[in-house]
Structure formats: structure tokens, C-alpha cells
Scaffold this motif. Sequence first.
Motif, PDB file in Angstrom:
ATOM      1  N   ASP A   1     -22.323  41.556  -0.252  1.00 49.45           N
ATOM      2  CA  ASP A   1     -22.990  41.230  -1.513  1.00 49.45           C
ATOM      3  C   ASP A   1     -23.529  42.533  -2.109  1.00 49.45           C
ATOM      4  O   ASP A   1     -23.402  43.598  -1.505  1.00 49.45           O
ATOM      5  N   ILE A   2     -24.159  42.431  -3.277  1.00 48.64           N
ATOM      6  CA  ILE A   2     -24.852  43.588  -3.830  1.00 48.64           C
ATOM      7  C   ILE A   2     -26.002  43.938  -2.889  1.00 48.64           C
ATOM      8  O   ILE A   2     -26.443  43.109  -2.088  1.00 48.64           O
ATOM      9  N   PHE A   3     -26.486  45.179  -2.974  1.00 46.12           N
ATOM     10  CA  PHE A   3     -27.605  45.569  -2.121  1.00 46.12           C
ATOM     11  C   PHE A   3     -28.525  46.526  -2.867  1.00 46.12           C
ATOM     12  O   PHE A   3     -28.132  47.175  -3.832  1.00 46.12           O
ATOM     13  N   MET A   4     -29.776  46.569  -2.400  1.00 47.94           N
ATOM     14  CA  MET A   4     -30.831  47.357  -3.035  1.00 47.94           C
ATOM     15  C   MET A   4     -30.550  48.851  -2.900  1.00 47.94           C
ATOM     16  O   MET A   4     -30.093  49.309  -1.849  1.00 47.94           O
ATOM     17  N   HIS A  50     -24.667  47.657  -6.750  1.00 50.38           N
ATOM     18  CA  HIS A  50     -26.039  47.202  -6.965  1.00 50.38           C
ATOM     19  C   HIS A  50     -26.146  46.097  -8.014  1.00 50.38           C
ATOM     20  O   HIS A  50     -27.241  45.594  -8.264  1.00 50.38           O
ATOM     21  N   HIS A  51     -25.005  45.709  -8.628  1.00 43.02           N
ATOM     22  CA  HIS A  51     -25.088  44.661  -9.654  1.00 43.02           C
ATOM     23  C   HIS A  51     -23.868  43.749  -9.743  1.00 43.02           C
ATOM     24  O   HIS A  51     -23.946  42.700 -10.361  1.00 43.02           O
ATOM     25  N   ASP A  52     -22.764  44.097  -9.132  1.00 42.28           N
ATOM     26  CA  ASP A  52     -21.538  43.294  -9.252  1.00 42.28           C
ATOM     27  C   ASP A  52     -21.082  42.857  -7.854  1.00 42.28           C
ATOM     28  O   ASP A  52     -20.500  43.637  -7.104  1.00 42.28           O
ATOM     29  N   ALA A  53     -21.364  41.587  -7.519  1.00 44.22           N
ATOM     30  CA  ALA A  53     -21.068  41.080  -6.177  1.00 44.22           C
ATOM     31  C   ALA A  53     -19.576  41.167  -5.837  1.00 44.22           C
ATOM     32  O   ALA A  53     -19.211  41.507  -4.708  1.00 44.22           O
ATOM     33  N   GLU A  54     -18.727  40.871  -6.801  1.00 42.17           N
ATOM     34  CA  GLU A  54     -17.283  40.907  -6.542  1.00 42.17           C
ATOM     35  C   GLU A  54     -16.826  42.319  -6.196  1.00 42.17           C
ATOM     36  O   GLU A  54     -16.091  42.533  -5.224  1.00 42.17           O
TER      37      GLU A  54
END
Length: 151
Positions: free
Chosen positions: A52-55, A39-43
Motif C-alpha cells: 500500500d502507500i506508506f508514510m 505516498h499517494h497512489d496505492a496501485e
Amino acid sequence: MTHPRTHRVGDELPPLEIPVTRTLVVAGAIASRDYQDVHHDAELAREKGSPDIFMNILTTNGLVGRYLTDHFGPTAVLRKVAIRLGAPNYPGDVLRLTGRITEVAAGKTVQAVVRVTGDNGIGRHVTGTVTLTLPGTVTLTLPGPDGVVAP
């Protein structure tokens, strides 16, 4: 927004479109104390198979509540929220919430049940039902004994 005074079973609520920004996803996760890296770190999200991050579900839950209180007014009380997630909400997309009144009941208070759905660019993000207690200034037209709502 003008709040309609009369609501009937079958009435559609106007849609609400919410841009899904990276800030919204991260802020919602932090506000709900959900520190999972997806929820906060794309890598790290990509390492776990997500593009990608998601809700998170708690942010979606809050947005569903906002959708209904925006429509019915700030004195509406959410009594029960039951939602299910589907397609993830990724940054750069738009969440489009829609709703339809499915039940009304009058007693000591007026209650309504609203069926809510939310779609994004890849599909259905959320489905569910919300039971609300409504203020006395909002009226719901109840069907008569024959099931017909008088005009």
C-alpha cells in the motif's frame, strides 16, 4: 495536557498513539512536497512491491516534533532532530511514540535530549534523538557531582 514542571534524566514521556490514516499519509506527503507515487497512489505503490502507500520520513519527522511539543509545551524549541526509519507506516495501523529523557544541561538555556521510538503493528517504525531548548517555566533536575539526582 498538563505539562510536568520537573523533568529528570531517565523520565519516560507518556506515549502518544496516532492512527495512520490514508489521509494522514497523503496529506503529509503533499505538505512536505514529496510527490513520489508510493505516498499517494496505492496501485503504483503495489507495482513497486509495497502492499500500500506508506508514510514519508518528513511526516514522521513532524509527528516526532509534535509528540515532544505536546509534552514540553509550544515554547519548546526543537534544535536537532535525528531519526531513522524502519518498518513502514501503512494506512490502517497505529503509530505509538514513546520517549525517554537521556540528557539535561543548564546554561543560558535549559536543553534536554530525548530518545524517541515509534512502533506500529509490524515493528519499529522510527528511532532517534531530539535536542530541545526548553522554556524557563520548565525545570530539569540535574544530577549532582556524584551523578545522583536529589529528590
